[in-house]
Design a protein around this motif. Structure first.
Motif, PDB file in Angstrom:
ATOM      1  N   ASP A 285      66.290  11.076  23.631  1.00 34.87           N
ATOM      2  CA  ASP A 285      67.212  11.055  22.481  1.00 34.87           C
ATOM      3  C   ASP A 285      66.748   9.858  21.401  1.00 34.87           C
ATOM      4  OD1 ASP A 285      69.210  12.587  21.206  1.00 34.87           O
ATOM      5  OD2 ASP A 285      70.827  11.183  21.896  1.00 34.87           O
ATOM      6  N   VAL A 286      66.216   8.961  21.805  1.00 33.18           N
ATOM      7  CA  VAL A 286      65.820   7.756  21.096  1.00 33.18           C
ATOM      8  C   VAL A 286      65.113   8.117  19.719  1.00 33.18           C
ATOM      9  CG1 VAL A 286      64.330   5.637  20.849  1.00 33.18           C
ATOM     10  CG2 VAL A 286      65.979   5.984  22.890  1.00 33.18           C
ATOM     11  N   ALA A 287      64.425   9.135  19.859  1.00 28.16           N
ATOM     12  CA  ALA A 287      63.801   9.705  18.672  1.00 28.16           C
ATOM     13  C   ALA A 287      64.432  10.206  17.649  1.00 28.16           C
ATOM     14  CB  ALA A 287      62.696  10.906  19.001  1.00 28.16           C
ATOM     15  N   ARG A 288      65.485  10.660  18.055  1.00 23.81           N
ATOM     16  CA  ARG A 288      66.611  11.307  17.115  1.00 23.81           C
ATOM     17  C   ARG A 288      67.351   9.934  16.468  1.00 23.81           C
ATOM     18  NH1 ARG A 288      71.621  11.773  17.111  1.00 23.81           N
ATOM     19  NH2 ARG A 288      71.794  11.159  19.414  1.00 23.81           N
ATOM     20  N   MET A 289      67.712   8.901  17.369  1.00 25.18           N
ATOM     21  CA  MET A 289      68.281   7.863  16.895  1.00 25.18           C
ATOM     22  C   MET A 289      67.419   6.967  15.677  1.00 25.18           C
ATOM     23  SD  MET A 289      69.612   6.253  20.475  1.00 25.18           S
ATOM     24  CE  MET A 289      70.428   7.287  21.636  1.00 25.18           C
ATOM     25  N   LEU A 290      66.178   7.068  15.880  1.00 26.01           N
ATOM     26  CA  LEU A 290      65.186   6.337  15.129  1.00 26.01           C
ATOM     27  C   LEU A 290      65.415   7.227  13.681  1.00 26.01           C
ATOM     28  CD1 LEU A 290      62.279   5.834  17.404  1.00 26.01           C
ATOM     29  CD2 LEU A 290      63.376   3.964  15.796  1.00 26.01           C
ATOM     30  N   ARG A 291      65.369   8.537  13.654  1.00 22.83           N
ATOM     31  CA  ARG A 291      65.183   9.246  12.422  1.00 22.83           C
ATOM     32  C   ARG A 291      66.628   9.157  12.037  1.00 22.83           C
ATOM     33  NH1 ARG A 291      62.648  12.976   9.827  1.00 22.83           N
ATOM     34  NH2 ARG A 291      63.846  14.652   8.570  1.00 22.83           N
ATOM     35  N   GLY A 292      67.759   8.912  12.628  1.00 25.64           N
ATOM     36  CA  GLY A 292      69.010   8.795  12.075  1.00 25.64           C
ATOM     37  C   GLY A 292      69.018   7.331  11.198  1.00 25.64           C
ATOM     38  N   ARG A 293      68.268   6.436  11.897  1.00 26.89           N
ATOM     39  CA  ARG A 293      68.581   5.391  11.123  1.00 26.89           C
ATOM     40  C   ARG A 293      67.279   5.243  10.017  1.00 26.89           C
ATOM     41  NH1 ARG A 293      68.201  -0.105  13.075  1.00 26.89           N
ATOM     42  NH2 ARG A 293      69.024  -0.544  10.976  1.00 26.89           N
ATOM     43  N   GLY A 294      66.611   6.258   9.836  1.00 30.96           N
ATOM     44  CA  GLY A 294      65.527   6.251   8.603  1.00 30.96           C
ATOM     45  C   GLY A 294      64.400   5.300   9.035  1.00 30.96           C
ATOM     46  N   ILE A 295      64.144   5.192  10.301  1.00 30.11           N
ATOM     47  CA  ILE A 295      63.198   4.451  10.959  1.00 30.11           C
ATOM     48  C   ILE A 295      61.863   5.423  11.264  1.00 30.11           C
ATOM     49  CG2 ILE A 295      62.096   2.964  12.482  1.00 30.11           C
ATOM     50  CD1 ILE A 295      65.017   1.617  12.825  1.00 30.11           C
ATOM     51  N   ALA A 296      60.784   5.287  10.405  1.00 33.01           N
ATOM     52  CA  ALA A 296      59.473   6.341  10.744  1.00 33.01           C
ATOM     53  C   ALA A 296      58.960   5.854  12.000  1.00 33.01           C
ATOM     54  CB  ALA A 296      58.548   6.447   9.454  1.00 33.01           C
ATOM     55  N   TRP A 297      59.026   6.886  13.247  1.00 37.08           N
ATOM     56  CA  TRP A 297      58.257   6.129  14.363  1.00 37.08           C
ATOM     57  C   TRP A 297      56.962   7.364  14.596  1.00 37.08           C
ATOM     58  CZ3 TRP A 297      58.198   9.328  19.077  1.00 37.08           C
ATOM     59  CH2 TRP A 297      57.542   8.515  20.327  1.00 37.08           C
ATOM     60  N   ALA A 298      55.963   6.752  14.612  1.00 34.83           N
ATOM     61  CA  ALA A 298      54.593   7.559  14.940  1.00 34.83           C
ATOM     62  C   ALA A 298      54.513   7.454  16.310  1.00 34.83           C
ATOM     63  CB  ALA A 298      53.611   6.559  14.342  1.00 34.83           C
ATOM     64  N   PRO A 299      54.743   8.971  16.939  1.00 32.90           N
ATOM     65  CA  PRO A 299      54.771   8.718  18.450  1.00 32.90           C
ATOM     66  C   PRO A 299      53.491   8.348  19.087  1.00 32.90           C
ATOM     67  CG  PRO A 299      55.314  11.137  17.365  1.00 32.90           C
ATOM     68  CD  PRO A 299      54.906  10.117  16.310  1.00 32.90           C
ATOM     69  N   ASP A 300      53.664   7.642  19.948  1.00 28.25           N
ATOM     70  CA  ASP A 300      52.590   6.487  20.757  1.00 28.25           C
ATOM     71  C   ASP A 300      51.556   7.607  21.103  1.00 28.25           C
ATOM     72  OD1 ASP A 300      54.325   7.948  22.729  1.00 28.25           O
ATOM     73  OD2 ASP A 300      55.100   6.328  23.552  1.00 28.25           O
ATOM     74  N   PHE A 301      51.609   8.804  21.715  1.00 23.91           N
ATOM     75  CA  PHE A 301      50.713   9.613  22.344  1.00 23.91           C
ATOM     76  C   PHE A 301      49.578  10.036  21.183  1.00 23.91           C
ATOM     77  CE2 PHE A 301      54.156  12.583  21.783  1.00 23.91           C
ATOM     78  CZ  PHE A 301      53.635  13.817  21.319  1.00 23.91           C
ATOM     79  N   VAL A 302      50.002  10.207  19.867  1.00 27.64           N
ATOM     80  CA  VAL A 302      49.286  10.275  18.843  1.00 27.64           C
ATOM     81  C   VAL A 302      48.403   9.149  18.546  1.00 27.64           C
ATOM     82  CG1 VAL A 302      49.084  11.178  16.103  1.00 27.64           C
ATOM     83  CG2 VAL A 302      50.793  12.334  17.948  1.00 27.64           C
ATOM     84  N   VAL A 303      49.100   8.115  18.391  1.00 29.58           N
ATOM     85  CA  VAL A 303      48.855   6.830  17.696  1.00 29.58           C
ATOM     86  C   VAL A 303      47.798   6.281  18.381  1.00 29.58           C
ATOM     87  CG1 VAL A 303      49.423   4.588  16.953  1.00 29.58           C
ATOM     88  CG2 VAL A 303      50.666   6.337  16.396  1.00 29.58           C
ATOM     89  N   ASN A 304      47.983   6.233  19.957  1.00 34.75           N
ATOM     90  CA  ASN A 304      47.114   5.329  20.972  1.00 34.75           C
ATOM     91  C   ASN A 304      45.902   6.342  21.311  1.00 34.75           C
ATOM     92  OD1 ASN A 304      48.139   6.731  22.955  1.00 34.75           O
ATOM     93  ND2 ASN A 304      49.476   4.956  23.293  1.00 34.75           N
ATOM     94  N   ALA A 305      45.572   7.431  20.954  1.00 34.23           N
ATOM     95  CA  ALA A 305      44.626   8.233  21.501  1.00 34.23           C
ATOM     96  C   ALA A 305      43.040   7.792  21.248  1.00 34.23           C
ATOM     97  CB  ALA A 305      44.756   9.593  20.900  1.00 34.23           C
ATOM     98  N   GLY A 306      42.870   6.811  20.429  1.00 34.63           N
ATOM     99  CA  GLY A 306      41.605   6.183  20.104  1.00 34.63           C
ATOM    100  C   GLY A 306      40.767   5.991  21.379  1.00 34.63           C
ATOM    101  N   GLY A 307      41.390   5.334  22.254  1.00 37.43           N
ATOM    102  CA  GLY A 307      40.712   5.053  23.350  1.00 37.43           C
ATOM    103  C   GLY A 307      40.142   6.413  24.234  1.00 37.43           C
ATOM    104  N   VAL A 308      41.199   7.424  24.192  1.00 39.28           N
ATOM    105  CA  VAL A 308      40.607   8.467  25.243  1.00 39.28           C
ATOM    106  C   VAL A 308      39.619   9.380  24.340  1.00 39.28           C
ATOM    107  CG1 VAL A 308      42.283  10.077  24.616  1.00 39.28           C
ATOM    108  CG2 VAL A 308      41.581  10.288  26.941  1.00 39.28           C
ATOM    109  N   VAL A 309      39.814   9.273  23.100  1.00 38.11           N
ATOM    110  CA  VAL A 309      38.851   9.961  22.023  1.00 38.11           C
ATOM    111  C   VAL A 309      37.378   9.238  22.308  1.00 38.11           C
ATOM    112  CG1 VAL A 309      37.880  10.246  19.524  1.00 38.11           C
ATOM    113  CG2 VAL A 309      40.370  10.853  20.242  1.00 38.11           C
ATOM    114  N   TYR A 310      37.208   7.969  22.347  1.00 39.47           N
ATOM    115  CA  TYR A 310      36.267   7.374  22.559  1.00 39.47           C
ATOM    116  C   TYR A 310      35.441   7.471  24.067  1.00 39.47           C
ATOM    117  CZ  TYR A 310      33.068   3.389  23.439  1.00 39.47           C
ATOM    118  OH  TYR A 310      31.818   2.652  23.920  1.00 39.47           O
ATOM    119  N   LEU A 311      36.346   7.654  25.083  1.00 33.62           N
ATOM    120  CA  LEU A 311      36.219   7.800  26.359  1.00 33.62           C
ATOM    121  C   LEU A 311      35.093   9.206  26.427  1.00 33.62           C
ATOM    122  CD1 LEU A 311      38.509   6.013  28.684  1.00 33.62           C
ATOM    123  CD2 LEU A 311      36.290   5.184  28.157  1.00 33.62           C
TER     124      LEU A 311
END
Ligand SMILES: NC(=O)c1ccc[n+]([C@@H]2O[C@H](COP(=O)([O-])OP(=O)(O)OC[C@H]3O[C@@H](n4cnc5c(N)ncnc54)[C@H](O)[C@@H]3O)[C@@H](O)[C@H]2O)c1
Length: 365
Positions: A285-311
């Protein structure tokens, strides 16, 4: 799902609260006691719909082995989303070696644990490939390699592709630029104020890159020794407990997961959150709270994929550095699409990213 339980882990003193309430939807979960190390090892294969599951091996302290199981279940599920969102032909899996609370591993026992892990991975017959994660390294992966071929990220001097932190940091950097563009209409980091919590392999690299781009930095780490890097970069130091309260443009969590609790979200004074840490949301539910506060959250599993793409790609034949760089920079395009889709549909960025991953999983079925 089939749970292989062989042999019994440490004696249970009752059901532990850390286990998820809902039954897991994993394809296979192996729970075993390493015969050499005596440690509980969990290998969770969440999905092989897109190909062999790929995800790191975590060696970490847990109060109880069921905490380690809960971690493995969550992390492997996130790997399915991460690999699908990154466009890899890979399923999601994760392994966890549980160090009981109050114990430390000497070098010999850690070595034994890696041999045990190798046997556990091998017993799954290629459903899962392991790699380094928190508490492991390229050198430890070469120990795993003594027992299985299903391991990547071996040291470069053994013909492997080495550790993925450079690629992870490059991917997070691309996600930061895309988010800045979405929020401020410009991806220029010069003069922007970032708060980085966690100056490890990824956070340290990001701090250097952002400082080189002219950013203003406030940084925190639970290890006081990291103050030296803060001083070198001219960054302000803040205690880890206060990092999320600093007024800034972006909060960049690069420590462990669970950092975004409802309480933390209420106290954030930034326009966006983009970081390397896995499983940042303490609850969905924290994703909804972030949106409610107008804070743009970039989902971790999208953002930190560089390592697995590399491997994945660096190990594949015929993929050059240029193609690798292009694929890692492409994480920025995915982040941009996630922010845009979330705004267009009035949903959270978590839901938008999950839809994107689900579409790729559905297309493969
Ligand atoms: N290394 C990779 O390629 C990679 C890939 C994907 C995801 N991740 C995730 O990114 C995060 C960081 O990875 P890493 O490889 O840099 O790990 P690391 O262990 O090198 O660094 C983590 C740093 O965070 C600090 N830290 C821990 N808890 C903290 C807190 N509450 N506040 C401030 N600092 C804290 C630690 O002292 C350490 O310096 C982890 O969640 C990891 O799972 C890493």
């Amino acid at each position: 799902m089939s749970i292989t339980h062989a042999p019994a882990p440490s004696p249970s003193n009752g059901v532990h609260a850390a286990l998820p309430v809902e039954a897991p939807d994993h394809e296979r979960v192996l729970i075993t006691r390493g015969p050499r190390s005596g440690l509980t090892i969990i290998v969770a294969v969440h999905s092989t719909a897109l190909g062999q599951a790929l995800g790191g091996a975590r060696v970490w302290h847990y109060e109880h082995w069921t905490d380690a199981l809960a971690d493995a279940l969550r992390l492997s599920q996130a790997m399915t989303l991460k690999n699908a969102a990154a466009g890899l032909a890979r399923g999601g899996g994760k392994s966890v070696v549980c160090i009981p609370a109050g114990e430390t591993l000497d070098e010999a026992r850690r070595h034994d644990a890696m041999l045990d892990l190798g046997d556990a991975v091998e017993s799954l017959g290629g459903a899962y490939m392991t790699a380094e994660d928190v508490g492991t390294s390229a050198e430890l992966m070469s120990v795993v390699h003594e027992r299985t071929e299903h391991v990547c990220g071996l040291p470069a001097d053994e013909g492997g592709v080495g550790e993925p932190a450079d690629a992870t940091a490059a991917g997070v950097h691309a996600g930061i630029l895309a988010t800045l563009d979405h929020v401020f209409g410009s991806s220029d980091v010069a003069g922007r104020h970032f708060v980085i919590a966690g100056l490890g392999q990824v956070g340290g690299r990001l701090a250097r890159a952002l400082a080189a781009g002219g950013a203003r930095l406030t940084v925190a780490d639970v290890h006081e020794g990291k103050r030296a890097l803060a001083d070198e970069l001219g960054a302000e130091w803040v205690s880890p407990a206060d990092a999320h309260r600093v007024e800034a443009d972006l909060f960049v969590p690069c420590g462990l997961g669970g950092v975004l609790t409802p309480e933390v979200v209420q106290e954030l004074r930034v326009r966006a959150v983009v970081g390397a840490a896995n499983n940042q949301l303490a609850e969905r539910d924290v994703a909804r709270m972030l949106r409610g506060r107008g804070i743009a959250w970039a989902p971790d599993f999208v953002v930190n994929a560089g390592g697995v793409v590399y491997l994945d790609l660096a190990s594949a034949p015929g993929i050059g550095q240029e193609e690798l760089d292009r694929r890692i920079a492409g994480i920025g395009d995915v982040v941009r699409a996630v922010h845009r889709d979330a705004d267009a549909a009035g949903i959270t960025t978590l839901e938008a990213a999950e839809r994107l991953a689900a579409a790729r999983l559905d297309a493969a079925r």
